[in-house]
Design an enzyme around this catalytic site. Structure first.
Site, PDB file in Angstrom:
ATOM      1  N   LYS A 150       9.785  -2.385  15.824  1.00 15.94           N
ATOM      2  CA  LYS A 150      10.296  -1.236  15.065  1.00 15.94           C
ATOM      3  C   LYS A 150      11.338  -0.459  15.886  1.00 15.94           C
ATOM      4  O   LYS A 150      12.298   0.107  15.334  1.00 15.94           O
ATOM      5  CB  LYS A 150       9.143  -0.315  14.668  1.00 15.94           C
ATOM      6  CG  LYS A 150       8.216  -0.924  13.640  1.00 15.94           C
ATOM      7  CD  LYS A 150       8.853  -0.960  12.242  1.00 15.94           C
ATOM      8  CE  LYS A 150       7.898  -1.490  11.204  1.00 15.94           C
ATOM      9  NZ  LYS A 150       8.344  -1.337   9.843  1.00 15.94           N
ATOM     10  N   ASN A 155       7.738  -9.881  -1.404  1.00 20.26           N
ATOM     11  CA  ASN A 155       7.431 -11.318  -1.485  1.00 20.26           C
ATOM     12  C   ASN A 155       5.995 -11.557  -1.945  1.00 20.26           C
ATOM     13  O   ASN A 155       5.553 -12.698  -2.036  1.00 20.26           O
ATOM     14  CB  ASN A 155       7.712 -12.039  -0.159  1.00 20.26           C
ATOM     15  CG  ASN A 155       6.796 -11.572   0.950  1.00 20.26           C
ATOM     16  OD1 ASN A 155       5.892 -10.766   0.722  1.00 20.26           O
ATOM     17  ND2 ASN A 155       7.019 -12.079   2.150  1.00 20.26           N
ATOM     18  N   LEU A 156       5.272 -10.473  -2.210  1.00 25.10           N
ATOM     19  CA  LEU A 156       3.885 -10.529  -2.707  1.00 25.10           C
ATOM     20  C   LEU A 156       2.961 -11.268  -1.737  1.00 25.10           C
ATOM     21  O   LEU A 156       1.903 -11.751  -2.140  1.00 25.10           O
ATOM     22  CB  LEU A 156       3.824 -11.154  -4.112  1.00 25.10           C
ATOM     23  CG  LEU A 156       4.611 -10.402  -5.193  1.00 25.10           C
ATOM     24  CD1 LEU A 156       4.466 -11.107  -6.552  1.00 25.10           C
ATOM     25  CD2 LEU A 156       4.139  -8.951  -5.325  1.00 25.10           C
ATOM     26  N   TYR A 159       0.819  -1.223   0.000  1.00 26.66           N
ATOM     27  CA  TYR A 159       0.000   0.000   0.000  1.00 26.66           C
ATOM     28  C   TYR A 159       0.858   1.280   0.000  1.00 26.66           C
ATOM     29  O   TYR A 159       0.819   2.072  -0.952  1.00 26.66           O
ATOM     30  CB  TYR A 159      -0.917  -0.081   1.223  1.00 26.66           C
ATOM     31  CG  TYR A 159      -1.722   1.148   1.548  1.00 26.66           C
ATOM     32  CD1 TYR A 159      -2.394   1.867   0.555  1.00 26.66           C
ATOM     33  CD2 TYR A 159      -1.840   1.572   2.865  1.00 26.66           C
ATOM     34  CE1 TYR A 159      -3.159   2.987   0.882  1.00 26.66           C
ATOM     35  CE2 TYR A 159      -2.602   2.672   3.205  1.00 26.66           C
ATOM     36  CZ  TYR A 159      -3.255   3.386   2.208  1.00 26.66           C
ATOM     37  OH  TYR A 159      -3.994   4.481   2.536  1.00 26.66           O
ATOM     38  N   ILE A 160       1.671   1.470   1.004  1.00 28.11           N
ATOM     39  CA  ILE A 160       2.450   2.717   1.071  1.00 28.11           C
ATOM     40  C   ILE A 160       3.646   2.633   0.128  1.00 28.11           C
ATOM     41  O   ILE A 160       4.011   3.611  -0.530  1.00 28.11           O
ATOM     42  CB  ILE A 160       2.915   3.016   2.513  1.00 28.11           C
ATOM     43  CG1 ILE A 160       1.740   2.879   3.496  1.00 28.11           C
ATOM     44  CG2 ILE A 160       3.500   4.425   2.608  1.00 28.11           C
ATOM     45  CD1 ILE A 160       2.119   2.986   4.955  1.00 28.11           C
ATOM     46  N   TYR A 220       4.502  -5.102  17.831  1.00 26.28           N
ATOM     47  CA  TYR A 220       4.737  -4.375  16.589  1.00 26.28           C
ATOM     48  C   TYR A 220       5.609  -3.148  16.863  1.00 26.28           C
ATOM     49  O   TYR A 220       6.663  -2.956  16.239  1.00 26.28           O
ATOM     50  CB  TYR A 220       3.383  -3.980  15.964  1.00 26.28           C
ATOM     51  CG  TYR A 220       3.501  -2.965  14.850  1.00 26.28           C
ATOM     52  CD1 TYR A 220       4.376  -3.163  13.788  1.00 26.28           C
ATOM     53  CD2 TYR A 220       2.730  -1.799  14.874  1.00 26.28           C
ATOM     54  CE1 TYR A 220       4.480  -2.223  12.770  1.00 26.28           C
ATOM     55  CE2 TYR A 220       2.829  -0.861  13.863  1.00 26.28           C
ATOM     56  CZ  TYR A 220       3.711  -1.070  12.820  1.00 26.28           C
ATOM     57  OH  TYR A 220       3.826  -0.143  11.823  1.00 26.28           O
ATOM     58  N   SER A 265       2.618  -5.185  10.104  1.00 26.26           N
ATOM     59  CA  SER A 265       2.235  -3.887  10.665  1.00 26.26           C
ATOM     60  C   SER A 265       0.884  -3.875  11.373  1.00 26.26           C
ATOM     61  O   SER A 265       0.259  -2.827  11.485  1.00 26.26           O
ATOM     62  CB  SER A 265       2.217  -2.835   9.550  1.00 26.26           C
ATOM     63  OG  SER A 265       1.258  -3.208   8.589  1.00 26.26           O
ATOM     64  N   GLY A 305       1.381  -7.742  -0.902  1.00 30.06           N
ATOM     65  CA  GLY A 305       1.442  -6.770  -1.993  1.00 30.06           C
ATOM     66  C   GLY A 305       0.824  -7.348  -3.257  1.00 30.06           C
ATOM     67  O   GLY A 305       0.453  -8.526  -3.308  1.00 30.06           O
ATOM     68  N   ARG A 350      -6.791   8.731  16.634  1.00 26.27           N
ATOM     69  CA  ARG A 350      -5.619   8.536  15.786  1.00 26.27           C
ATOM     70  C   ARG A 350      -5.425   9.743  14.877  1.00 26.27           C
ATOM     71  O   ARG A 350      -6.333  10.520  14.634  1.00 26.27           O
ATOM     72  CB  ARG A 350      -5.786   7.282  14.907  1.00 26.27           C
ATOM     73  CG  ARG A 350      -5.860   5.968  15.683  1.00 26.27           C
ATOM     74  CD  ARG A 350      -4.507   5.585  16.251  1.00 26.27           C
ATOM     75  NE  ARG A 350      -4.530   4.318  16.969  1.00 26.27           N
ATOM     76  CZ  ARG A 350      -4.848   4.189  18.255  1.00 26.27           C
ATOM     77  NH1 ARG A 350      -5.181   5.252  18.975  1.00 26.27           N
ATOM     78  NH2 ARG A 350      -4.808   3.000  18.833  1.00 26.27           N
TER      79      ARG A 350
END
Ligand code: UDP
Length: 326
Positions: free
Chosen positions: A145, A32-33, A11-12, A141, A77, A36, A219
């Site tokens: 990071k 790696n699809l 997406y990003i 998560y 994510s 995506g 958010r």
């Protein structure tokens, strides 16, 4: 020289590829699809399909293409999933960055931009959140990071890799060609849009008893094109500075119920919803101070109205009712 965009079919990442091509840069995608879409990568861009945690594969990509900078989007994510499968987050997120950094150390690439997250802060005492606030993640998560940022620190010091960590708040919206198509979808805005058009069950609002004005989580939603702009500015910043950590958000918080209202305004349809249990790991309020990014990167998010962000997501969804169609 080329910029390697890991997760460039996502997406990003695909919004980033679009932005890089528009700025005349040479791009290589590694993906790696798993989530995506091949269709999201323009035919003119080399797509290397494989796992970012696989050192032999990543090394081959660096041997094949003249990579001088890495934009790293390929990662897990989902806050909720990280609370049930923490190992996946540490293995893939930390493993991916470590593999890339070790490969860079043995090749010539010396620039790295990390897609980091507001989840590194945990449950901050106050908002807006500044980069100097303590980092105490409330989910694996965010922790994964944060560990990636520490890896960057050490590879920066030891191997001279210049790095920028961009702590995204909530990525949202679409470009005319790039939009959100996850399977399963877990994000608020696409789920609310689909609920409004009867394509899904009513939206479940996770928790109405948070210490926020209407009891739902708050958010800070930021458009993917504004995120992409920040990456280009981060590369320029690396000309003058060895490293940097920046929040990327609009500085405005919206509750889940306010997002539902915005979807209703923009779509002209009612969003059916029902109360549900809190989702594990969700902090009540995440709102960015992006002062540092504005001042030091010269970043100026242009698509800062929630209605405008949601309208762009709706336009994309209308044009792609089956997402990327795979
Ligand atoms: N949320 C919700 N119902 C959903 C999906 C999300 O109430 O079906 C809430 C979620 O608890 C959070 C906010 O919407 O407070 C944004 O969640 P999302 O998953 O879109 O992004 P995150 O904040 O996890 O990055």
């Amino acid at each position: 020289m080329a910029i390697l965009v890991t997760g460039g079919a996502g997406y990003i990442g695909s919004a980033m590829v679009e932005r890089l091509l528009a700025s005349g840069r040479s791009v290589v995608v590694l993906d790696n699809l798993s989530r995506g879409h091949r269709e999201a990568v323009p035919a003119s861009v080399p797509l290397e399909v494989g796992d970012v945690c696989d050192p032999a594969f990543v090394s081959r990509v660096f041997d094949t293409h003249p990579v001088d900078a890495v934009f790293h989007f390929a990662a897990e994510s989902l806050v909720g999933e990280s609370m049930t499968d923490p190992g996946k987050y540490f293995r893939n997120n930390v493993g991916g960055v470590l593999t890339l950094l070790e490969t860079m150390a043995s090749h010539t690439a010396r620039r790295f931009v990390l897609s980091s997250t507001a989840a590194t802060y945990g449950d901050p005492e106050e908002v807006p959140i500044q980069e100097t606030f303590p980092t105490q993640p409330t989910n694996p998560y965010g922790e994964s990071k944060l560990i990636c940022e520490r890896l960057l620190h050490w590879f920066g010091r030891i191997h001279g890799i210049r790095w920028t960590s961009l702590r995204y708040f909530n990525a949202a919206g679409a470009t005319p060609t790039v939009g959100e198509d996850h399977s399963p979808e877990t994000h608020l805005i696409p789920l609310a849009l689909d609920a409004a058009f009867g394509r899904r069950d009513p939206l479940r609002v996770f928790g109405l008893d948070y210490p926020t004005p209407d009891g739902t989580c708050v958010r800070d939603y930021i458009h993917i094109e504004d995120l992409a702009d920040a990456h280009l500015l981060a590369l320029e910043y690396q000309e003058r500075s060895e490293w940097g950590i920046f929040n990327l958000g609009n500085g405005q918080g919206f509750s889940v119920l306010e997002v539902i209202e915005s979807v209703q305004r923009v779509s002209g349809r009612r969003v059916p919803w029902e109360p549900a249990e809190r989702r594990a790991g969700d902090p009540p309020r995440l709102v960015a101070s992006s002062e540092r990014a504005r001042k030091e990167l010269g970043w100026n998010p242009k698509r800062d109205s929630l209605d405008e962000i949601i309208a762009s997501a709706l336009r994309w969804r209308d044009a792609h009712p089956n997402g990327y169609g795979d």
